[in-house]
Design a protein around this motif. Structure first.
Motif: not given
Length: 216
Positions: A152-155, A162-163
């Motif tokens: 899980n990747l938050l860009v 970001l996460h």
């Protein structure tokens, strides 16, 4: 006024947005869940584990549905002998006991309406591991293990991370006879090889796992 009467009055007089699964009235603590048009309620005067009580009530629903197919007021009335028998096995002096429908069906059998035949309890109930039967035998002892990973990747819009997190699961299919002791080792082979190439020391933990949960 009994606790049942107080509970019924509370349900009938309270607004829908005011009803909560846990509430106090005088010295009594009420914990309940609703299934169709039925309310399953537990009451106590002591400070208890609320989540344990709710989990037990929902387990009651699952077990009753396993026996009756559908849990309604009519099925409870038609099988009141079986309901008493199940309550006697699932709860002892206010403490939850056996809530596995598969094990309960091994020695609480339904013969006909209003009758329940109780056989000798299976050995799984007294074993340390209740979810595995005795006498399991396979021609060849094998274990199949699959490793499933999710990233899980938050860009952000400018490319900043970001996460990020990696969720992993080990899915096992066991064909082992009896109750053997099985040891599984986890290691980071790629990380160890990279360290060896750089001549770095490989002492200490190669893997750090923050949250691991084992379940049957």
């Amino acid at each position: 006024m009994s606790c049942a009467d107080k509970f019924a009055k509370h349900i009938m007089t309270s607004e829908a947005n005011e009803i909560t699964p846990v509430y106090n009235e005088g010295p009594y603590h009420f914990v309940y869940c609703q299934h169709n048009n039925l309310f399953l309620m537990g009451v106590t005067k002591k400070n208890i584990n609320v989540m344990l009580t709710l989990s037990y009530l929902y387990k009651l629903v699952e077990v009753f549905e396993e026996y009756f197919t559908e849990l309604t007021e009519e099925t409870l009335r038609d099988n009141f002998v079986l309901v008493y028998e199940l309550f006697d096995e699932m709860c002892d002096f206010g403490f939850p006991q056996h809530t596995d429908a598969r094990l309960l069906k091994d020695y609480i059998c339904v013969t006909e309406r209003h009758q329940a035949e109780a056989a000798r309890p299976p050995t799984e109930l007294t074993n340390a591991v209740s979810w595995r039967k005795e006498g399991i035998h396979y021609k060849k002892n094998e274990v199949f293990l699959d490793v499933v990973e999710k990233l899980n990747l938050l860009v952000s819009s400018n490319g900043t991370v970001l996460h990020s997190e990696i969720l992993g699961a080990l899915k096992m299919k066991s064909y082992l006879s009896g109750m053997p002791e099985l040891k599984l080792g986890l290691n980071d082979k790629i990380l160890l090889e990279q360290r060896r190439r750089r001549g770095a020391s490989v002492r200490g933990k190669a893997i750090e796992m923050d949250d691991i949960r084992f379940h049957q």
